[in-house]
Design a protein around this motif. Structure first.
Motif, PDB file in Angstrom:
ATOM      1  N   ASN A  12       0.826  -1.208   0.000  1.00 21.19           N
ATOM      2  CA  ASN A  12       0.000   0.000   0.000  1.00 21.19           C
ATOM      3  C   ASN A  12       0.863   1.261   0.000  1.00 21.19           C
ATOM      4  OD1 ASN A  12       0.623  -0.973   2.701  1.00 21.19           O
ATOM      5  ND2 ASN A  12      -0.561   0.745   3.460  1.00 21.19           N
ATOM      6  N   MET A  13       2.147   1.122   0.214  1.00 22.06           N
ATOM      7  CA  MET A  13       3.072   2.252   0.239  1.00 22.06           C
ATOM      8  C   MET A  13       3.872   2.397  -1.065  1.00 22.06           C
ATOM      9  SD  MET A  13       2.520   3.706   3.103  1.00 22.06           S
ATOM     10  CE  MET A  13       3.899   4.812   3.233  1.00 22.06           C
ATOM     11  N   GLY A  15       5.106   3.648  -4.521  1.00 24.33           N
ATOM     12  CA  GLY A  15       5.143   5.023  -5.007  1.00 24.33           C
ATOM     13  C   GLY A  15       5.712   5.969  -3.973  1.00 24.33           C
ATOM     14  N   VAL A  16       5.769   5.498  -2.728  1.00 26.97           N
ATOM     15  CA  VAL A  16       6.322   6.296  -1.635  1.00 26.97           C
ATOM     16  C   VAL A  16       7.617   5.655  -1.138  1.00 26.97           C
ATOM     17  CG1 VAL A  16       5.911   7.102   0.738  1.00 26.97           C
ATOM     18  CG2 VAL A  16       4.040   7.104  -0.934  1.00 26.97           C
ATOM     19  N   ARG A  17       7.571   4.378  -0.878  1.00 26.63           N
ATOM     20  CA  ARG A  17       8.703   3.680  -0.260  1.00 26.63           C
ATOM     21  C   ARG A  17       9.750   3.260  -1.300  1.00 26.63           C
ATOM     22  NH1 ARG A  17       7.498  -2.611   0.147  1.00 26.63           N
ATOM     23  NH2 ARG A  17       9.443  -2.564   1.292  1.00 26.63           N
ATOM     24  N   GLU A  18      10.973   3.415  -0.981  1.00 26.73           N
ATOM     25  CA  GLU A  18      12.122   2.906  -1.731  1.00 26.73           C
ATOM     26  C   GLU A  18      11.887   2.872  -3.247  1.00 26.73           C
ATOM     27  OE1 GLU A  18      14.173  -0.306   0.959  1.00 26.73           O
ATOM     28  OE2 GLU A  18      11.982  -0.608   1.001  1.00 26.73           O
ATOM     29  N   GLN A  19      11.673   4.033  -3.815  1.00 24.58           N
ATOM     30  CA  GLN A  19      11.391   4.108  -5.246  1.00 24.58           C
ATOM     31  C   GLN A  19      12.544   3.577  -6.088  1.00 24.58           C
ATOM     32  OE1 GLN A  19       9.799   7.789  -6.686  1.00 24.58           O
ATOM     33  NE2 GLN A  19       8.270   7.903  -5.072  1.00 24.58           N
ATOM     34  N   GLN A  20      13.751   3.607  -5.572  1.00 21.42           N
ATOM     35  CA  GLN A  20      14.894   3.066  -6.304  1.00 21.42           C
ATOM     36  C   GLN A  20      14.785   1.547  -6.471  1.00 21.42           C
ATOM     37  OE1 GLN A  20      14.926   4.142  -3.189  1.00 21.42           O
ATOM     38  NE2 GLN A  20      16.181   2.804  -1.919  1.00 21.42           N
ATOM     39  N   ILE A  21      13.990   0.907  -5.634  1.00 21.83           N
ATOM     40  CA  ILE A  21      13.777  -0.546  -5.727  1.00 21.83           C
ATOM     41  C   ILE A  21      12.434  -0.850  -6.380  1.00 21.83           C
ATOM     42  CG2 ILE A  21      13.429  -2.680  -4.400  1.00 21.83           C
ATOM     43  CD1 ILE A  21      15.351  -1.511  -2.296  1.00 21.83           C
ATOM     44  N   TYR A  22      11.369  -0.171  -5.936  1.00 23.28           N
ATOM     45  CA  TYR A  22      10.006  -0.513  -6.335  1.00 23.28           C
ATOM     46  C   TYR A  22       9.408   0.417  -7.375  1.00 23.28           C
ATOM     47  CZ  TYR A  22      10.549  -3.406  -2.216  1.00 23.28           C
ATOM     48  OH  TYR A  22      11.008  -4.313  -1.314  1.00 23.28           O
ATOM     49  N   GLY A  23      10.072   1.529  -7.675  1.00 19.68           N
ATOM     50  CA  GLY A  23       9.589   2.445  -8.691  1.00 19.68           C
ATOM     51  C   GLY A  23       8.549   3.420  -8.162  1.00 19.68           C
ATOM     52  N   PRO A  24       8.076   4.308  -9.036  1.00 16.35           N
ATOM     53  CA  PRO A  24       7.162   5.375  -8.613  1.00 16.35           C
ATOM     54  C   PRO A  24       5.676   5.026  -8.695  1.00 16.35           C
ATOM     55  CG  PRO A  24       7.875   5.768 -10.856  1.00 16.35           C
ATOM     56  CD  PRO A  24       8.597   4.532 -10.386  1.00 16.35           C
ATOM     57  N   MET A  25       5.319   3.887  -9.304  1.00 13.95           N
ATOM     58  CA  MET A  25       3.895   3.560  -9.454  1.00 13.95           C
ATOM     59  C   MET A  25       3.249   3.242  -8.121  1.00 13.95           C
ATOM     60  SD  MET A  25       3.340   1.303 -12.889  1.00 13.95           S
ATOM     61  CE  MET A  25       1.568   1.472 -12.851  1.00 13.95           C
ATOM     62  N   LYS A  26       2.033   3.725  -7.959  1.00 15.47           N
ATOM     63  CA  LYS A  26       1.240   3.417  -6.779  1.00 15.47           C
ATOM     64  C   LYS A  26       0.440   2.137  -7.026  1.00 15.47           C
ATOM     65  CE  LYS A  26       0.717   8.202  -5.240  1.00 15.47           C
ATOM     66  NZ  LYS A  26       1.664   8.080  -4.166  1.00 15.47           N
ATOM     67  N   LEU A  27       0.065   1.488  -5.947  1.00 14.19           N
ATOM     68  CA  LEU A  27      -0.691   0.244  -6.046  1.00 14.19           C
ATOM     69  C   LEU A  27      -1.989   0.448  -6.825  1.00 14.19           C
ATOM     70  CD1 LEU A  27      -0.603  -2.727  -5.209  1.00 14.19           C
ATOM     71  CD2 LEU A  27      -1.841  -2.098  -3.132  1.00 14.19           C
ATOM     72  N   GLU A  28      -2.642   1.578  -6.626  1.00 12.00           N
ATOM     73  CA  GLU A  28      -3.892   1.861  -7.330  1.00 12.00           C
ATOM     74  C   GLU A  28      -3.678   1.912  -8.842  1.00 12.00           C
ATOM     75  OE1 GLU A  28      -2.631   3.929  -4.862  1.00 12.00           O
ATOM     76  OE2 GLU A  28      -3.845   3.082  -3.241  1.00 12.00           O
ATOM     77  N   GLN A  49      -5.578  -6.080  -0.243  1.00 11.61           N
ATOM     78  CA  GLN A  49      -4.259  -5.785   0.323  1.00 11.61           C
ATOM     79  C   GLN A  49      -4.374  -5.798   1.825  1.00 11.61           C
ATOM     80  OE1 GLN A  49      -2.904  -2.824   2.165  1.00 11.61           O
ATOM     81  NE2 GLN A  49      -0.987  -3.959   2.269  1.00 11.61           N
ATOM     82  N   SER A  50      -3.382  -6.406   2.477  1.00 10.60           N
ATOM     83  CA  SER A  50      -3.347  -6.391   3.931  1.00 10.60           C
ATOM     84  C   SER A  50      -1.902  -6.424   4.412  1.00 10.60           C
ATOM     85  CB  SER A  50      -4.099  -7.588   4.519  1.00 10.60           C
ATOM     86  OG  SER A  50      -4.022  -7.558   5.936  1.00 10.60           O
ATOM     87  N   ASN A  51      -1.702  -5.800   5.549  1.00  9.82           N
ATOM     88  CA  ASN A  51      -0.407  -5.859   6.218  1.00  9.82           C
ATOM     89  C   ASN A  51      -0.376  -6.971   7.266  1.00  9.82           C
ATOM     90  OD1 ASN A  51       0.709  -3.607   4.827  1.00  9.82           O
ATOM     91  ND2 ASN A  51      -0.476  -2.246   6.137  1.00  9.82           N
ATOM     92  N   PHE A  52      -1.477  -7.745   7.353  1.00 10.06           N
ATOM     93  CA  PHE A  52      -1.608  -8.757   8.395  1.00 10.06           C
ATOM     94  C   PHE A  52      -1.664 -10.165   7.797  1.00 10.06           C
ATOM     95  CE2 PHE A  52      -3.472  -4.831   9.982  1.00 10.06           C
ATOM     96  CZ  PHE A  52      -2.721  -4.649  11.128  1.00 10.06           C
ATOM     97  N   GLU A  53      -0.786 -11.009   8.267  1.00 11.33           N
ATOM     98  CA  GLU A  53      -0.672 -12.368   7.756  1.00 11.33           C
ATOM     99  C   GLU A  53      -1.982 -13.142   7.847  1.00 11.33           C
ATOM    100  OE1 GLU A  53       2.531 -15.971   8.262  1.00 11.33           O
ATOM    101  OE2 GLU A  53       2.003 -14.831  10.057  1.00 11.33           O
ATOM    102  N   GLY A  54      -2.649 -13.079   8.973  1.00 14.09           N
ATOM    103  CA  GLY A  54      -3.901 -13.825   9.156  1.00 14.09           C
ATOM    104  C   GLY A  54      -4.987 -13.393   8.187  1.00 14.09           C
ATOM    105  N   GLU A  55      -5.056 -12.104   7.882  1.00 17.02           N
ATOM    106  CA  GLU A  55      -6.042 -11.627   6.916  1.00 17.02           C
ATOM    107  C   GLU A  55      -5.749 -12.157   5.516  1.00 17.02           C
ATOM    108  OE1 GLU A  55      -6.263  -7.351   7.152  1.00 17.02           O
ATOM    109  OE2 GLU A  55      -7.273  -7.415   9.105  1.00 17.02           O
ATOM    110  N   ILE A  56      -4.478 -12.278   5.192  1.00 19.59           N
ATOM    111  CA  ILE A  56      -4.092 -12.837   3.885  1.00 19.59           C
ATOM    112  C   ILE A  56      -4.471 -14.312   3.823  1.00 19.59           C
ATOM    113  CG2 ILE A  56      -2.126 -13.378   2.381  1.00 19.59           C
ATOM    114  CD1 ILE A  56      -0.858 -10.713   3.463  1.00 19.59           C
ATOM    115  N   VAL A  57      -4.220 -15.044   4.890  1.00 18.96           N
ATOM    116  CA  VAL A  57      -4.615 -16.460   4.960  1.00 18.96           C
ATOM    117  C   VAL A  57      -6.127 -16.583   4.819  1.00 18.96           C
ATOM    118  CG1 VAL A  57      -4.738 -18.486   6.474  1.00 18.96           C
ATOM    119  CG2 VAL A  57      -2.602 -17.189   6.287  1.00 18.96           C
TER     120      VAL A  57
END
Length: 161
Positions: A12-13, A15-28, A49-57
């Motif tokens: 969910n981050m 486009g904000v986080r580590e653009q040198q690794i993940y690039g400028p595109m946002k998840l949306e 999208q979730s930051n929680f393992e149990g929700e992904i399961v």
């Protein structure tokens, strides 16, 4: 055909986080492109999208009997989650794993992949374009599964006559 896209922690981050690794595109933006391509191929697509393992399961388990294919980027859980691995294995739905960066060229701890062995395939290192490649591959796999199922049904009908 119905496909679920499951995104793990911190995606969910984009486009904000580590653009040198993940690039400028946002998840949306990635999801909008995926939705367009799915529509062109008459495929229903949903996103989670979730930051929680149990929700992904839970989401993987909810796909059972409802969804034909899964595209998943488990993010950091790739390297630690036996629970996500077991959920993918349990539902036995064709699943393509995606990673924006090439996890094999990064830190040592990222080279351990708990998820790949239970997935149909993995796409790594193509940036956001990897999601498009995952769709192309998954749509092909689902077409092949459908063709096999139709052939089996025809064979059973012929035997019943």
């Amino acid at each position: 055909m119905k496909v679920m896209v499951i995104q793990g922690p911190n995606l969910n981050m984009l486009g904000v986080r580590e653009q040198q690794i993940y690039g400028p595109m946002k998840l949306e933006q990635i999801h909008a492109q995926m939705k367009d391509f799915a529509g062109q191929n008459n495929v229903e697509i949903e996103f989670f999208q979730s930051n929680f393992e149990g929700e992904i399961v839970d989401k993987i388990q909810e796909c059972y009997g409802e969804i034909d294919g899964i595209i998943i980027n488990p993010a950091a859980y790739t390297h630690t989650s036996i629970a996500i691995r077991d959920a993918i294995s349990a539902v036995a739905i064709p699943t393509v794993e995606v990673h924006i960066s090439n996890i094999h060229r990064r830190e040592e701890f990222r080279k351990e992949n708990m998820i790949a062995p239970v997935c149909t395939s993995s796409i790594v290192g193509f940036g956001p374009f990897g999601y498009h490649l995952a769709q192309v591959g998954l749509f092909q796999v689902l077409q092949e599964v459908k063709a096999v199922q139709e052939a089996q049904a025809q064979q059973q009908a012929a035997q019943a006559e």
